[in-house]
Design a protein around this motif. Structure first.
Motif, PDB file in Angstrom:
ATOM      1  N   GLU A  34      35.963  40.641  19.100  1.00 26.59           N
ATOM      2  CA  GLU A  34      35.180  40.957  17.981  1.00 26.59           C
ATOM      3  C   GLU A  34      35.523  39.800  16.581  1.00 26.59           C
ATOM      4  OE1 GLU A  34      34.445  44.573  15.585  1.00 26.59           O
ATOM      5  OE2 GLU A  34      35.557  44.519  16.469  1.00 26.59           O
ATOM      6  N   THR A  35      34.410  39.570  16.286  1.00 24.59           N
ATOM      7  CA  THR A  35      34.836  38.266  15.219  1.00 24.59           C
ATOM      8  C   THR A  35      33.901  38.667  13.738  1.00 24.59           C
ATOM      9  OG1 THR A  35      34.498  36.270  16.136  1.00 24.59           O
ATOM     10  CG2 THR A  35      34.008  36.536  14.348  1.00 24.59           C
ATOM     11  N   THR A  36      34.840  39.203  12.747  1.00 25.91           N
ATOM     12  CA  THR A  36      33.982  39.717  11.403  1.00 25.91           C
ATOM     13  C   THR A  36      34.681  38.851  10.643  1.00 25.91           C
ATOM     14  OG1 THR A  36      36.484  40.967  10.684  1.00 25.91           O
ATOM     15  CG2 THR A  36      34.641  42.040  12.597  1.00 25.91           C
ATOM     16  N   LEU A  37      33.675  38.418   9.343  1.00 24.51           N
ATOM     17  CA  LEU A  37      34.157  38.377   8.021  1.00 24.51           C
ATOM     18  C   LEU A  37      34.326  39.078   7.106  1.00 24.51           C
ATOM     19  CD1 LEU A  37      30.788  35.799   8.305  1.00 24.51           C
ATOM     20  CD2 LEU A  37      32.423  34.993   9.171  1.00 24.51           C
ATOM     21  N   SER A  38      34.658  39.812   6.841  1.00 23.72           N
ATOM     22  CA  SER A  38      34.751  41.260   6.931  1.00 23.72           C
ATOM     23  C   SER A  38      36.153  42.328   7.679  1.00 23.72           C
ATOM     24  CB  SER A  38      34.198  41.184   6.062  1.00 23.72           C
ATOM     25  OG  SER A  38      34.315  43.333   5.025  1.00 23.72           O
ATOM     26  N   GLN A  39      36.886  42.539   7.444  1.00 24.09           N
ATOM     27  CA  GLN A  39      37.674  43.584   8.103  1.00 24.09           C
ATOM     28  C   GLN A  39      37.548  44.974   7.018  1.00 24.09           C
ATOM     29  OE1 GLN A  39      38.523  43.065  10.536  1.00 24.09           O
ATOM     30  NE2 GLN A  39      38.828  40.684  10.892  1.00 24.09           N
ATOM     31  N   THR A  40      36.582  45.073   5.574  1.00 28.03           N
ATOM     32  CA  THR A  40      37.195  46.533   4.520  1.00 28.03           C
ATOM     33  C   THR A  40      35.724  46.220   5.349  1.00 28.03           C
ATOM     34  OG1 THR A  40      36.733  44.570   3.423  1.00 28.03           O
ATOM     35  CG2 THR A  40      39.179  44.610   4.070  1.00 28.03           C
ATOM     36  N   VAL A  41      34.254  46.275   5.251  1.00 28.98           N
ATOM     37  CA  VAL A  41      33.088  47.072   5.105  1.00 28.98           C
ATOM     38  C   VAL A  41      32.292  47.119   6.259  1.00 28.98           C
ATOM     39  CG1 VAL A  41      30.629  45.979   4.594  1.00 28.98           C
ATOM     40  CG2 VAL A  41      32.841  44.755   3.370  1.00 28.98           C
ATOM     41  N   ASP A  42      32.575  48.312   6.350  1.00 34.51           N
ATOM     42  CA  ASP A  42      31.844  49.499   7.290  1.00 34.51           C
ATOM     43  C   ASP A  42      30.247  49.139   7.995  1.00 34.51           C
ATOM     44  OD1 ASP A  42      31.162  50.874   9.699  1.00 34.51           O
ATOM     45  OD2 ASP A  42      31.149  53.074   8.353  1.00 34.51           O
ATOM     46  N   ILE A 285      29.621  40.304   7.732  1.00 32.38           N
ATOM     47  CA  ILE A 285      28.707  40.202   9.075  1.00 32.38           C
ATOM     48  C   ILE A 285      29.489  40.498  10.079  1.00 32.38           C
ATOM     49  CG2 ILE A 285      29.236  37.598   9.718  1.00 32.38           C
ATOM     50  CD1 ILE A 285      26.600  37.004  11.320  1.00 32.38           C
ATOM     51  N   SER A 286      29.722  40.757  11.749  1.00 27.19           N
ATOM     52  CA  SER A 286      30.361  41.525  12.745  1.00 27.19           C
ATOM     53  C   SER A 286      29.225  40.635  14.191  1.00 27.19           C
ATOM     54  CB  SER A 286      31.062  42.948  12.846  1.00 27.19           C
ATOM     55  OG  SER A 286      30.156  43.796  13.239  1.00 27.19           O
ATOM     56  N   ILE A 287      30.265  40.622  14.689  1.00 21.87           N
ATOM     57  CA  ILE A 287      29.926  40.444  16.401  1.00 21.87           C
ATOM     58  C   ILE A 287      30.989  41.112  17.404  1.00 21.87           C
ATOM     59  CG2 ILE A 287      29.194  38.612  17.851  1.00 21.87           C
ATOM     60  CD1 ILE A 287      28.779  36.748  15.832  1.00 21.87           C
ATOM     61  N   HIS A 288      30.087  41.622  18.651  1.00 18.88           N
ATOM     62  CA  HIS A 288      31.313  42.399  18.771  1.00 18.88           C
ATOM     63  C   HIS A 288      31.153  42.397  20.348  1.00 18.88           C
ATOM     64  CE1 HIS A 288      31.978  45.897  21.742  1.00 18.88           C
ATOM     65  NE2 HIS A 288      33.392  46.152  21.249  1.00 18.88           N
ATOM     66  N   GLN A 289      31.689  41.998  21.260  1.00 19.29           N
ATOM     67  CA  GLN A 289      31.050  41.678  22.827  1.00 19.29           C
ATOM     68  C   GLN A 289      32.463  43.005  23.772  1.00 19.29           C
ATOM     69  OE1 GLN A 289      31.422  37.892  25.321  1.00 19.29           O
ATOM     70  NE2 GLN A 289      29.836  38.212  25.544  1.00 19.29           N
ATOM     71  N   GLN A 290      31.363  43.626  24.261  1.00 17.90           N
ATOM     72  CA  GLN A 290      32.213  44.755  25.459  1.00 17.90           C
ATOM     73  C   GLN A 290      32.637  43.326  26.863  1.00 17.90           C
ATOM     74  OE1 GLN A 290      33.335  47.087  25.781  1.00 17.90           O
ATOM     75  NE2 GLN A 290      34.669  47.153  27.137  1.00 17.90           N
ATOM     76  N   LEU A 291      33.930  42.834  27.012  1.00 16.05           N
ATOM     77  CA  LEU A 291      34.280  42.357  28.117  1.00 16.05           C
ATOM     78  C   LEU A 291      33.858  42.629  29.230  1.00 16.05           C
ATOM     79  CD1 LEU A 291      36.459  39.583  26.198  1.00 16.05           C
ATOM     80  CD2 LEU A 291      34.035  39.197  26.449  1.00 16.05           C
ATOM     81  N   ASN A 292      33.407  42.106  30.575  1.00 14.08           N
ATOM     82  CA  ASN A 292      32.958  42.236  31.650  1.00 14.08           C
ATOM     83  C   ASN A 292      34.443  42.497  33.067  1.00 14.08           C
ATOM     84  OD1 ASN A 292      30.845  43.993  31.082  1.00 14.08           O
ATOM     85  ND2 ASN A 292      29.909  42.170  31.674  1.00 14.08           N
ATOM     86  N   THR A 293      35.393  42.340  32.379  1.00 13.14           N
ATOM     87  CA  THR A 293      37.328  40.703  32.879  1.00 13.14           C
ATOM     88  C   THR A 293      37.042  42.290  32.992  1.00 13.14           C
ATOM     89  OG1 THR A 293      36.706  39.130  31.880  1.00 13.14           O
ATOM     90  CG2 THR A 293      38.477  39.375  33.004  1.00 13.14           C
ATOM     91  N   ILE A 294      37.987  42.066  34.623  1.00 12.86           N
ATOM     92  CA  ILE A 294      38.753  43.557  34.778  1.00 12.86           C
ATOM     93  C   ILE A 294      39.705  42.672  35.406  1.00 12.86           C
ATOM     94  CG2 ILE A 294      38.676  45.256  36.560  1.00 12.86           C
ATOM     95  CD1 ILE A 294      36.112  45.862  36.545  1.00 12.86           C
ATOM     96  N   ILE A 295      40.740  43.660  35.025  1.00 10.36           N
ATOM     97  CA  ILE A 295      42.177  43.010  35.524  1.00 10.36           C
ATOM     98  C   ILE A 295      42.658  44.014  35.575  1.00 10.36           C
ATOM     99  CG2 ILE A 295      44.810  41.460  34.897  1.00 10.36           C
ATOM    100  CD1 ILE A 295      42.941  41.054  32.161  1.00 10.36           C
ATOM    101  N   SER A 296      43.687  43.709  37.665  1.00 12.79           N
ATOM    102  CA  SER A 296      43.347  44.844  38.474  1.00 12.79           C
ATOM    103  C   SER A 296      44.824  44.208  39.106  1.00 12.79           C
ATOM    104  CB  SER A 296      42.378  45.371  38.851  1.00 12.79           C
ATOM    105  OG  SER A 296      42.316  44.505  39.649  1.00 12.79           O
ATOM    106  N   PHE A 297      45.862  44.967  39.049  1.00 15.90           N
ATOM    107  CA  PHE A 297      47.249  44.592  39.840  1.00 15.90           C
ATOM    108  C   PHE A 297      48.018  46.295  40.996  1.00 15.90           C
ATOM    109  CE2 PHE A 297      48.381  46.374  36.243  1.00 15.90           C
ATOM    110  CZ  PHE A 297      48.527  46.872  36.446  1.00 15.90           C
TER     111      PHE A 297
END
Length: 300
Positions: A34-42, A285-297
């Motif tokens: 996630e990238t945000t230009l403001s961490q305090t604004v909803d 502005i905020s940009i959010h991405q749900q990553l598909n990477t699955i790390i398993s062991f």
């Protein structure tokens, strides 16, 4: 949290995620960035939300502007129901404007399924046709549902709830390549602006550059991250802060394009990693991405 924007950083991020997995005793991890230009604004109720869906090497972009919805392209044939499911989850049953950037199968493929299940108020497309299976299905769906179609030959501007749209029409009547018919869509809201470049290649990008574009907050790169001769100039002129490439892991962006983005210090997201959501209130502005990477062991 600062978005990971280079390969080295991405590897570090995955290693850190793996380390956290071992610490917590989990068997897999679904990661976010996630990238945000403001961490305090909803921004959960922001006036504009843009979702760039994960549809492989194809485009489907959904803009939610309060009670109105604009869609740019409809992905591949196999993406139709996935797109409808997303719309249903967002309680959307009407698309006010469906912008078809051009008539290739990876931009109109899901259109017939979407038209079967959603109300489409108006379609905007470039003024040409094709002799392909996907185009025939698209055209039949338009006829079956009596959808109003605007065949764009001149630039079109309109406003939705204070969000301004400008759709740049191709300047020629005929091109050798379908990609060069691409409509290029500019969206602006107060201090933020977004450019969606379809699959525009060198000829079409040259035309767009004659309009003297200025800085954009975010650029959806043309043609799934394929390199073209005008891309260097496009990035120099528009100087985007963020970039999005619609690609798949099997058909990834060109290395030369990724290097060019890095040189221009563009923080870049790939839909091959998962869907991307951008929210703006015109200042933050905020940009959010749900990553598909699955790390398993295997746990011993």
């Amino acid at each position: 949290m600062k978005k990971i924007s280079s390969l080295k950083q991405h590897v570090k991020f995955l290693l850190l995620s793996l380390h956290l997995v071992f610490l917590t005793g989990c068997h897999f991890a679904m990661t976010n960035k996630e990238t945000t230009l403001s961490q305090t604004v909803d921004l959960s109720q922001s006036p504009i939300a843009i979702t760039i869906l994960e549809t492989g090497k194809s485009d489907c972009i959904i803009l939610e502007i309060e009670d109105k919805t604009v869609m740019i392209d409809t992905g591949l044939d196999g993406n139709g129901q996935k797109i409808v499911d997303f719309l249903n989850n967002e309680d959307i049953d009407t698309i006010d404007y469906l912008i078809i950037s051009h008539l290739d199968k990876d931009h109109i493929g899901g259109s017939d399924i979407i038209m079967d299940q959603m109300t489409i108020n108006e379609v905007i497309q470039p003024n040409y046709s094709r002799d392909t299976k996907q185009y025939k299905e698209y055209k039949q769906a338009l006829d079956d549902h009596h959808v109003t179609v605007h065949y764009l030959t001149d630039d079109l501007t309109f406003e939705i709830n204070e969000v301004n749209f400008k759709i740049h029409a191709p300047l020629q009547e005929n091109y050798e390549q379908s990609n060069d018919y691409s409509l290029i869509t500019s969206v602006s809201y107060k201090n933020h602006s977004f450019l969606f470049a379809g699959d525009a290649e060198a000829i079409r990008l040259s035309e767009f550059l004659t309009t003297h574009p200025q800085h954009y907050t975010l650029l959806k790169l043309p043609h799934h991250g394929r390199y073209s001769d005008q891309l260097d100039t496009l990035l120099e002129v528009t100087s985007p802060t963020y970039g999005v490439i619609t690609c798949s892991k099997e058909e990834y962006a060109d290395t030369k394009v990724l290097q060019l983005l890095a040189r221009n210090q563009v923080d870049t997201f790939m839909t091959s990693d998962g869907p991307i959501t951008i929210k703006s209130d015109g200042t933050n502005i905020s940009i959010h991405q749900q990553l598909n990477t699955i790390i398993s062991f295997k746990q011993k």
